[in-house]
Design a protein around this motif. Structure first.
Motif, PDB file in Angstrom:
ATOM      1  N   MET A 162     -52.826  31.903  26.415  1.00  0.00           N
ATOM      2  CA  MET A 162     -52.141  30.403  26.559  1.00  0.00           C
ATOM      3  C   MET A 162     -51.628  30.864  25.070  1.00  0.00           C
ATOM      4  SD  MET A 162     -50.740  28.022  28.660  1.00  0.00           S
ATOM      5  CE  MET A 162     -50.431  26.453  28.420  1.00  0.00           C
ATOM      6  N   GLU A 163     -52.026  30.935  24.268  1.00  0.00           N
ATOM      7  CA  GLU A 163     -52.014  30.628  22.950  1.00  0.00           C
ATOM      8  C   GLU A 163     -50.841  31.655  22.541  1.00  0.00           C
ATOM      9  OE1 GLU A 163     -54.314  31.259  18.786  1.00  0.00           O
ATOM     10  OE2 GLU A 163     -55.353  29.927  20.120  1.00  0.00           O
ATOM     11  N   ASP A 164     -50.713  32.933  23.282  1.00  0.00           N
ATOM     12  CA  ASP A 164     -49.551  33.580  22.873  1.00  0.00           C
ATOM     13  C   ASP A 164     -48.449  33.510  23.677  1.00  0.00           C
ATOM     14  OD1 ASP A 164     -51.697  35.645  21.653  1.00  0.00           O
ATOM     15  OD2 ASP A 164     -51.882  36.874  23.274  1.00  0.00           O
ATOM     16  N   LYS A 165     -48.481  33.217  24.112  1.00  0.00           N
ATOM     17  CA  LYS A 165     -47.164  32.419  24.783  1.00  0.00           C
ATOM     18  C   LYS A 165     -46.084  31.103  23.931  1.00  0.00           C
ATOM     19  CE  LYS A 165     -47.834  33.667  29.871  1.00  0.00           C
ATOM     20  NZ  LYS A 165     -47.438  32.824  31.027  1.00  0.00           N
ATOM     21  N   GLU A 166     -47.419  30.088  23.074  1.00  0.00           N
ATOM     22  CA  GLU A 166     -47.010  28.593  22.854  1.00  0.00           C
ATOM     23  C   GLU A 166     -46.251  29.591  20.865  1.00  0.00           C
ATOM     24  OE1 GLU A 166     -50.453  26.267  21.915  1.00  0.00           O
ATOM     25  OE2 GLU A 166     -50.110  25.692  24.022  1.00  0.00           O
ATOM     26  N   GLU A 167     -47.276  30.473  20.723  1.00  0.00           N
ATOM     27  CA  GLU A 167     -46.645  31.488  19.308  1.00  0.00           C
ATOM     28  C   GLU A 167     -45.285  32.244  19.642  1.00  0.00           C
ATOM     29  OE1 GLU A 167     -49.119  34.118  17.811  1.00  0.00           O
ATOM     30  OE2 GLU A 167     -51.279  33.031  18.214  1.00  0.00           O
ATOM     31  N   ILE A 168     -44.945  32.964  20.844  1.00  0.00           N
ATOM     32  CA  ILE A 168     -43.747  33.254  21.241  1.00  0.00           C
ATOM     33  C   ILE A 168     -42.466  32.643  21.443  1.00  0.00           C
ATOM     34  CG2 ILE A 168     -42.801  34.516  23.186  1.00  0.00           C
ATOM     35  CD1 ILE A 168     -44.809  36.190  23.920  1.00  0.00           C
ATOM     36  N   LEU A 169     -43.276  31.094  21.410  1.00  0.00           N
ATOM     37  CA  LEU A 169     -41.609  29.897  22.303  1.00  0.00           C
ATOM     38  C   LEU A 169     -41.593  29.382  20.861  1.00  0.00           C
ATOM     39  CD1 LEU A 169     -43.472  28.105  25.066  1.00  0.00           C
ATOM     40  CD2 LEU A 169     -40.938  29.418  24.926  1.00  0.00           C
ATOM     41  N   ALA A 170     -42.856  29.482  20.241  1.00  0.00           N
ATOM     42  CA  ALA A 170     -42.012  28.382  18.266  1.00  0.00           C
ATOM     43  C   ALA A 170     -41.850  30.128  18.045  1.00  0.00           C
ATOM     44  CB  ALA A 170     -43.587  28.621  17.656  1.00  0.00           C
ATOM     45  N   ILE A 171     -41.560  30.545  18.080  1.00  0.00           N
ATOM     46  CA  ILE A 171     -41.066  32.651  17.135  1.00  0.00           C
ATOM     47  C   ILE A 171     -39.282  32.027  18.455  1.00  0.00           C
ATOM     48  CG2 ILE A 171     -39.932  34.262  17.202  1.00  0.00           C
ATOM     49  CD1 ILE A 171     -43.650  35.105  16.667  1.00  0.00           C
ATOM     50  N   GLU A 172     -39.429  32.177  19.372  1.00  0.00           N
ATOM     51  CA  GLU A 172     -38.152  31.723  19.635  1.00  0.00           C
ATOM     52  C   GLU A 172     -37.350  30.634  19.310  1.00  0.00           C
ATOM     53  OE1 GLU A 172     -38.311  32.663  23.855  1.00  0.00           O
ATOM     54  OE2 GLU A 172     -39.013  34.136  23.608  1.00  0.00           O
TER      55      GLU A 172
ATOM     56  N   GLU B  36     -45.876  40.095  18.240  1.00  0.00           N
ATOM     57  CA  GLU B  36     -45.926  40.193  19.870  1.00  0.00           C
ATOM     58  C   GLU B  36     -46.379  41.854  20.312  1.00  0.00           C
ATOM     59  OE1 GLU B  36     -42.538  39.383  21.887  1.00  0.00           O
ATOM     60  OE2 GLU B  36     -42.130  37.777  21.286  1.00  0.00           O
ATOM     61  N   LYS B  37     -46.679  42.562  19.010  1.00  0.00           N
ATOM     62  CA  LYS B  37     -47.058  44.201  18.754  1.00  0.00           C
ATOM     63  C   LYS B  37     -46.695  44.592  20.617  1.00  0.00           C
ATOM     64  CE  LYS B  37     -52.310  43.101  18.340  1.00  0.00           C
ATOM     65  NZ  LYS B  37     -52.103  42.373  17.901  1.00  0.00           N
ATOM     66  N   ASP B  38     -45.115  43.997  20.246  1.00  0.00           N
ATOM     67  CA  ASP B  38     -44.267  45.375  21.070  1.00  0.00           C
ATOM     68  C   ASP B  38     -43.036  46.621  20.167  1.00  0.00           C
ATOM     69  OD1 ASP B  38     -42.796  45.589  23.081  1.00  0.00           O
ATOM     70  OD2 ASP B  38     -41.623  44.133  23.306  1.00  0.00           O
ATOM     71  N   TYR B  39     -44.074  47.713  19.878  1.00  0.00           N
ATOM     72  CA  TYR B  39     -43.304  48.606  18.801  1.00  0.00           C
ATOM     73  C   TYR B  39     -42.530  48.914  19.103  1.00  0.00           C
ATOM     74  CZ  TYR B  39     -47.631  46.655  16.701  1.00  0.00           C
ATOM     75  OH  TYR B  39     -49.132  45.851  16.559  1.00  0.00           O
ATOM     76  N   LEU B  40     -41.708  49.267  20.573  1.00  0.00           N
ATOM     77  CA  LEU B  40     -41.286  49.685  20.943  1.00  0.00           C
ATOM     78  C   LEU B  40     -39.902  49.374  20.388  1.00  0.00           C
ATOM     79  CD1 LEU B  40     -39.116  52.274  22.546  1.00  0.00           C
ATOM     80  CD2 LEU B  40     -39.381  50.337  24.584  1.00  0.00           C
TER      81      LEU B  40
END
Length: 117
Positions: free
Chosen positions: A1-11, A90-94
């Protein structure tokens, strides 16, 4: 849940960057247009950074317009830079590598544009 909030904050921050960049650019361009109406310029249009800075100091409307356009061009470049950090978080290195390649292409394109003068 915390990761989704961080992703939303970045977006959200990426969206803010784009909005603020466009608004700042528009305000600078409008100031330049107002200066041109008040005091038309007979000087050459500033087309490099030293000329733009010199024109800004003289309150040259064309210099303000060029600065606004420069900010408008840099806005999506800044978005690409922020996206690199977002994908890394997000550790999405591609996508980090794809975005780095896009940034390199943008920098090469802008550099070639400077050389073409």
């Amino acid at each position: 849940m915390e990761d989704k909030e961080e992703i939303l904050a970045i977006e959200r921050s990426i969206g803010y960057i784009l909005r603020i960049g466009v608004i700042v650019s528009a305000v600078i361009i409008v100031i330049g247009m107002l200066l041109l109406f008040i005091q038309p310029s007979a000087q050459a249009v500033p087309n490099n950074l030293p000329m733009i800075i010199h024109g800004l100091l003289q309150l040259n409307g064309e210099a303000f317009i060029m600065l606004g356009l420069f900010c408008l061009i840099l806005t999506p470049v800044l978005r690409v830079v922020v996206s690199i950090f977002a994908f890394a978080k997000e550790k999405d290195y591609l996508y980090v590598w794809i975005t780095v390649i896009v940034l390199v292409i943008l920098v090469i394109g802008m550099s070639l544009g400077l050389v073409e003068k």
